[in-house]
Each structure stands twice: as structure tokens, then as C-alpha cells.
Design an enzyme around this catalytic site. Structure first.
Site, mmCIF file in Angstrom:
data_model
loop_
_atom_site.group_PDB
_atom_site.id
_atom_site.type_symbol
_atom_site.label_atom_id
_atom_site.label_comp_id
_atom_site.label_asym_id
_atom_site.label_seq_id
_atom_site.Cartn_x
_atom_site.Cartn_y
_atom_site.Cartn_z
ATOM 1 N N ASN A 85 -1.266 -0.432 7.708
ATOM 2 C CA ASN A 85 -0.649 -1.757 7.877
ATOM 3 C C ASN A 85 0.073 -2.264 6.627
ATOM 4 O OD1 ASN A 85 -2.854 -2.477 6.367
ATOM 5 N ND2 ASN A 85 -3.863 -3.675 7.959
ATOM 6 N N LYS B 45 0.834 -1.205 0.000
ATOM 7 C CA LYS B 45 0.000 0.000 0.000
ATOM 8 C C LYS B 45 0.872 1.260 0.000
ATOM 9 C CE LYS B 45 -3.352 -2.504 2.896
ATOM 10 N NZ LYS B 45 -4.322 -2.372 4.008
ATOM 11 N N HIS C 295 -1.480 -5.676 1.652
ATOM 12 C CA HIS C 295 -2.740 -6.399 1.485
ATOM 13 C C HIS C 295 -2.439 -7.771 0.913
ATOM 14 C CE1 HIS C 295 -6.831 -7.443 0.182
ATOM 15 N NE2 HIS C 295 -6.226 -7.941 -0.877
ATOM 16 N N TYR D 60 -12.300 -3.085 -2.145
ATOM 17 C CA TYR D 60 -12.725 -3.167 -0.737
ATOM 18 C C TYR D 60 -14.250 -3.245 -0.589
ATOM 19 C CZ TYR D 60 -7.975 -2.290 1.027
ATOM 20 O OH TYR D 60 -6.640 -2.398 1.349
ATOM 21 N N GLU E 245 -9.522 -10.621 -7.003
ATOM 22 C CA GLU E 245 -8.575 -9.504 -6.915
ATOM 23 C C GLU E 245 -7.529 -9.553 -8.032
ATOM 24 O OE1 GLU E 245 -7.282 -9.902 -2.850
ATOM 25 O OE2 GLU E 245 -9.206 -9.180 -2.074
HETATM 26 P P1 IDP Z 1 -6.992 -7.396 5.986
HETATM 27 O O1 IDP Z 1 -6.269 -6.314 5.210
HETATM 28 O O2 IDP Z 1 -6.118 -8.000 7.030
HETATM 29 O O3 IDP Z 1 -7.638 -8.435 5.090
HETATM 30 P P2 IDP Z 1 -9.671 -6.329 6.429
HETATM 31 O O4 IDP Z 1 -10.510 -6.602 7.626
HETATM 32 O O5 IDP Z 1 -10.074 -6.992 5.145
HETATM 33 O O6 IDP Z 1 -8.162 -6.675 6.806
HETATM 34 O O7 IDP Z 1 -9.637 -4.752 6.232
HETATM 35 C C1 IDP Z 1 -9.104 -4.199 5.040
HETATM 36 C C2 IDP Z 1 -8.248 -3.013 5.388
HETATM 37 O O8 IDP Z 1 -9.063 -1.968 5.894
HETATM 38 C C3 IDP Z 1 -7.212 -3.258 6.496
HETATM 39 O O9 IDP Z 1 -6.018 -3.853 6.025
HETATM 40 C C4 IDP Z 1 -6.969 -1.850 6.989
HETATM 41 O O10 IDP Z 1 -6.102 -1.139 6.103
HETATM 42 C C5 IDP Z 1 -8.359 -1.242 6.894
HETATM 43 N N1 IDP Z 1 -9.063 -1.386 8.172
HETATM 44 C C6 IDP Z 1 -9.763 -2.458 8.609
HETATM 45 N N2 IDP Z 1 -10.262 -2.254 9.838
HETATM 46 C C7 IDP Z 1 -9.871 -1.015 10.192
HETATM 47 C C8 IDP Z 1 -10.046 -0.230 11.370
HETATM 48 O O11 IDP Z 1 -10.694 -0.622 12.333
HETATM 49 N N3 IDP Z 1 -9.465 1.014 11.358
HETATM 50 C C9 IDP Z 1 -8.757 1.489 10.300
HETATM 51 N N4 IDP Z 1 -8.559 0.772 9.180
HETATM 52 C C10 IDP Z 1 -9.100 -0.455 9.125
HETATM 53 MG MG MG Z 2 -9.234 -8.311 3.787
#
Ligand code: IDP
Ligand code: MG
Length: 151
Positions: free
Chosen positions: A113, A10, A116, A50, A127
Site C-alpha cells: 500500500n 515504502k 505509511h 512496527y 516515529e
Molecule cells: P496503516 O499502515 O494504515 O497504519 P496498520 O494496521 O498499522 O495500517 O498496518 C501496518 C502495515 O502493515 C500496513 O500498512 C500494511 O503494509 C501491513 N499490513 C497490515 N495488515 C495487513 C494484512 O492483513 N496483510 C498484509 N499486510 C498488512
Molecule cells: Mg499503522
């Protein structure tokens, strides 16, 4: 089972100069890079990527973040590659991600984070199709395969 998965570094990962180190981890694991490109994601593609999170509080900030600068997208292949990459990434919230994982080693908060990875075979197929055309996927043998896998 040999699988393909979609991985994206990202904008925060790119800006922090971590592309090489993240890619190295995957290469060292023996995962094969089948496709890779840097691109700036348009809002529409980010929203489709997303889509499962539409309506959640973090949807808009996540779309905004992922479109804020260039990302590096790739398709990686290997034994159980989808779960293997997820394990290497660590938990979504870096505070819960184990040391030794990408998020556990390089990140502090969920919204930054840096990486992805597809979470299932359905997501991986969807995807990969969203980000790559068929002709962008390279089908080739790597010389280490004879040593990575049993014949
Ligand atoms: P993942 O990336 O581990 O699959 P997902 O639950 O699919 O996690 O969420 C997608 C992305 O959305 C996360 O990687 C993060 O960047 C963002 N995200 C998810 N939950 C939160 C949150 O509670 N606060 C801020 N960003 C979030
Ligand atoms: Mg995810």
C-alpha cells in the site's frame, strides 16, 4: 492545531516511481516538508517501527517488505497534519480506500500500500524520533503560509 507527522514512501512506492507524485500531493495540500531522506531501513528499525504489530500474521512480511529496498522518509507539518495525511492516504486495505486517495488511486493490496503515515500524535512523536535526529528537522517559514492560513 499545527502538527508534525511522519510519512514514509515504502519500497513499492519507490520502485514504482511514485515518489514525486506522492510528494506533490502533500505539497499541493500546503503541507510543509520539515525533513526528508532516502534510506534503507535495517531490520531492527523496521521491527521497532512496527512494534505494535509484533505477533500478528503480517508482522514478518511487513518488516521484510519495508527493508527490501530504499524508502523515502519525511516529516510533514500542517493543520491537523496527522489526520490530514491519513485521509489523503486512504484506508489500509486499498480495496477499501476511496478513489482520490493515494492508496485508492495507486494500490490494490494491503501488503503493497506504498505509503505509511503516523496514526496519532503519540505515534508521530515516536516515529519522527525513530527516523530523524533533531538537527535533521528544518525550522523555516514558507512564503505560502500567509495565504494558506488566516492571520
Ligand atoms: P496503516 O499502515 O494504515 O497504519 P496498520 O494496521 O498499522 O495500517 O498496518 C501496518 C502495515 O502493515 C500496513 O500498512 C500494511 O503494509 C501491513 N499490513 C497490515 N495488515 C495487513 C494484512 O492483513 N496483510 C498484509 N499486510 C498488512
Ligand atoms: Mg499503522
Amino acid at each position: 492545531m499545527i502538527e508534525k507527522t511522519f510519512v514514509m514512501i515504502k519500497p513499492d512506492g519507490v520502485q514504482r516511481g511514485l515518489v514525486g507524485r506522492i510528494l506533490t500531493r502533500f505539497e499541493e495540500r500546503g503541507l510543509k516538508v520539515c525533513a526528508m531522506k532516502m534510506m534503507r531501513i535495517q531490520k531492527e528499525l523496521a521491527e521497532r517501527h512496527y512494534a505494535e504489530h509484533k505477533g500478528k500474521s503480517f508482522f514478518e512480511p511487513t518488516v521484510s517488505h519495508v527493508t527490501s529496498g530504499p524508502v523515502v522518509c519525511m516529516v510533514l507539518e500542517g493543520e491537523n497534519a496527522i489526520a490530514a495525511v491519513r485521509a489523503m492516504m486512504g484506508k489500509t486495505n486499498p480495496q477499501d480506500a476511496a478513489p482520490g486517495t493515494i492508496r485508492g488511486d495507486f494500490c490494490q493490496v494491503t501488503g503493497r500500500n506504498i505509503v505509511h503515515g503516523s496514526d496519532s500524535s503519540e505515534s508521530a512523536k515516536r516515529e519522527i524520533g525513530l527516523f530523524f535526529n533533531d538537527y535533521e528537522l528544518q525550522n523555516y517559514e514558507k512564503i505560502d503560509e500567509a495565504w494558506l492560513f488566516e492571520q
